[in-house]
Write an enzyme that holds these catalytic residues in place. Sequence first.
Site, mmCIF file in Angstrom:
data_model
loop_
_atom_site.group_PDB
_atom_site.id
_atom_site.type_symbol
_atom_site.label_atom_id
_atom_site.label_comp_id
_atom_site.label_asym_id
_atom_site.label_seq_id
_atom_site.Cartn_x
_atom_site.Cartn_y
_atom_site.Cartn_z
ATOM 1 N N ASP A 95 17.176 16.946 -17.901
ATOM 2 C CA ASP A 95 16.426 15.738 -17.492
ATOM 3 C C ASP A 95 16.673 14.591 -18.489
ATOM 4 O O ASP A 95 16.968 13.462 -18.090
ATOM 5 C CB ASP A 95 14.929 16.102 -17.440
ATOM 6 C CG ASP A 95 14.041 14.888 -17.329
ATOM 7 O OD1 ASP A 95 13.944 14.328 -16.232
ATOM 8 O OD2 ASP A 95 13.454 14.479 -18.358
ATOM 9 N N LYS A 118 18.803 10.826 -18.193
ATOM 10 C CA LYS A 118 18.305 9.515 -18.663
ATOM 11 C C LYS A 118 19.312 8.887 -19.629
ATOM 12 O O LYS A 118 19.584 7.680 -19.568
ATOM 13 C CB LYS A 118 16.943 9.705 -19.340
ATOM 14 C CG LYS A 118 15.871 10.185 -18.373
ATOM 15 C CD LYS A 118 14.619 10.674 -19.094
ATOM 16 C CE LYS A 118 13.581 11.217 -18.113
ATOM 17 N NZ LYS A 118 12.478 11.935 -18.747
HETATM 18 N N1 HSE Z 1 9.689 16.070 -17.172
HETATM 19 C C1 HSE Z 1 9.813 14.733 -17.689
HETATM 20 C C2 HSE Z 1 9.328 14.719 -19.140
HETATM 21 C C3 HSE Z 1 9.008 13.789 -16.819
HETATM 22 O O1 HSE Z 1 8.754 15.715 -19.604
HETATM 23 O O2 HSE Z 1 9.533 13.743 -19.843
HETATM 24 C C4 HSE Z 1 9.393 12.370 -17.008
HETATM 25 O O3 HSE Z 1 10.707 12.118 -16.612
#
Ligand code: HSE
Length: 428
Positions: A203, A207
Site C-alpha cells: 500500500d 503511494k
Molecule cells: N491502510 C492504509 C494505512 C489506509 O494504514 O495507512 C490509508 O491508505
Amino acid sequence: MTEPLRLGIAGLGTVGIGVVKIIRRHAAQLEARTGRPIVITAISARDASKDRGVSLADYAWETDPVALAKRDDVDVLVELMGGHEGPAKDAIETALATGKDVVTANKALLAIHGQALAEQAEELGRVIRFEAGVAGGIPVIKSLTEGLAGNEITRVMGVMNGTCNYILTQMEATGQGYNALFEECGRLGYLEADPNLDVGGIDAGHKLAILASIAFGTKPAFEDVQLEGIQRISPEDINAAADMGYRIKLLGVAQRTGRGLEQRMTPCLVPANSPLGQLEGGTNMVVIEGDAVEQIVLRGPGAGEGPTASAVLGDICDIARGFRLPTFGQAASTLQDAPAAQAELPAPFYLRMALQDKPGALAKVTAVMGDCGISIDRMRQNGHADAAAPVLFVTHKTSRASIDQALAELEKVDVVSIAPVALRIETV
Ligand code: HSE
Ligand code: NAP
C-alpha cells in the site's frame, strides 16, 4: 443560479460515507467557496439495505457502479470502492468515456494503471484527481503539483502507511511482538481487506510510485519499487535501534540517481530526533526536497473517515471551481520512462542475527562480511540465557547488493541459527 456540480458516489464505506457527511454538513460553505452548489445525485454500493448511519433517501441508487458512471445526471464520478481491477477500473473508464471527471482515493489503481488512465482522461479532456490516495488528509499532491511547481524535486521521503507505523511505535511503547500487534490492528479495523497490502509495504509502495511520478515527471512505475514489509521486525530490533539513537520506520524514498530512479519502501533506521523519527501511531509524514525550497515536512492523519473525505472534497472543490490539472501534474505524453536504479546509494546497515555460542562462530560471520566487501563499524553481543547468542552489527556504508550477497552466504554458514535481519540506516 450557477449550475450545480452533480456527483455520483460509488462506494459508501469509510471514505464514501465521510464524503456524504461533509457535503451535507458544509453545503452552504462549499457553495460559497466554489461558487456553485455541490450535490449528490446518485450512489452505489453492494448492499442497498445496509444502515450506513446517514440518510441516503435523497439519492438515486445504482447497484452497478458502471451504470452509475454512465448516468446523464452525473458530472463527476467519485470512486471510493477500491481495488485495482474490476468495478473500480471499469467505472472510472466508463465515466471518462461518457464525459465525466473522476475523483478517487484508489492508490492501487493509480499506481498500476495510472499512465493509461491519464492518457485516456487527457484524450477526452477529462481530469482524474486522487489527493486522498496518498497520505490521507495531507494535501501532498497539491503541494507537489502546485505549491512546489517551481522546484526541481530532488527527493521525496515518507511514512505513508499508518498501520505499519502504529505497529512499530506500539512495539516500542508496549514491548509487544509483531503478531500480537498485527492482531490488535485487525481488532481495531486498521488493516486493509488484504492485510499484506499494509504490512508487506505494498500500500505504501503504491503511494510512493504515485508521488515519484509527480515529483520527477516520470510514468508511474510501481513494479520498480523495491518493497520489504515489517513482518520480521521484533522488539529486539526496536530496542537495539533506540540504544543507538534511532527508530525503525517503514520508510519510502524516491530520488533520481546517476543510475536511474530509485524507489524503495523498506523498514529503515532513522535518527530518533528527526521529524520522521518522532512520528507516532497512525500518523503519516511526507518530506519533500527541492532545489529552491530546500526541505518541507508535511504531517497529518493518513487514514480514517474525516481525513480521507477531507482530501476527496479538496479535489471536488477544484473541479467545481474549474481548476483542471493533468493527472500527474503534467501532460501524460510528457511523462518519461525512468529506468529503475540498478543499485541504490550506499548506506550503513544494521544487521541482527543469532549465532551458536561456540568457538569461531563470530569469525565465520565476519569472514563472510569481509568477503562481500562489507566493513564493520560497530558490533555488540549481549549476555544471553539461550544457546544462541544475539549479535548486532552496524556496517560502514555499503551497497544493498553487498548486504544481499552476505545474507545469501550467511544462509550456508552452520553457526547462524536465525536468519539475519538487515535494515538500512537512512540519512534524513
Ligand atoms: N491502510 C492504509 C494505512 C489506509 O494504514 O495507512 C490509508 O491508505
Ligand atoms: P470500505 O470501507 O471497504 O468501503 C468500500 C465500499 O465500496 C463499500 O461501500 C462497498 O459496498 C463498496 N463496494 C465494494 N465493491 C463494490 C462493488 N463491486 N460494487 C459496488 N460497490 C462496491 O473502503 P474504504 O476504506 O472506504 O476505502 C475506499 C477507497 O479509499 C479504497 O480505494 C481505499 O484504498 C481508499 N482509501 C481509504 C482510506 C481509509 O482510511 N479507509 C484512506 C485512504 C484511501 P458495501 O458497503 O455495500 O459492502
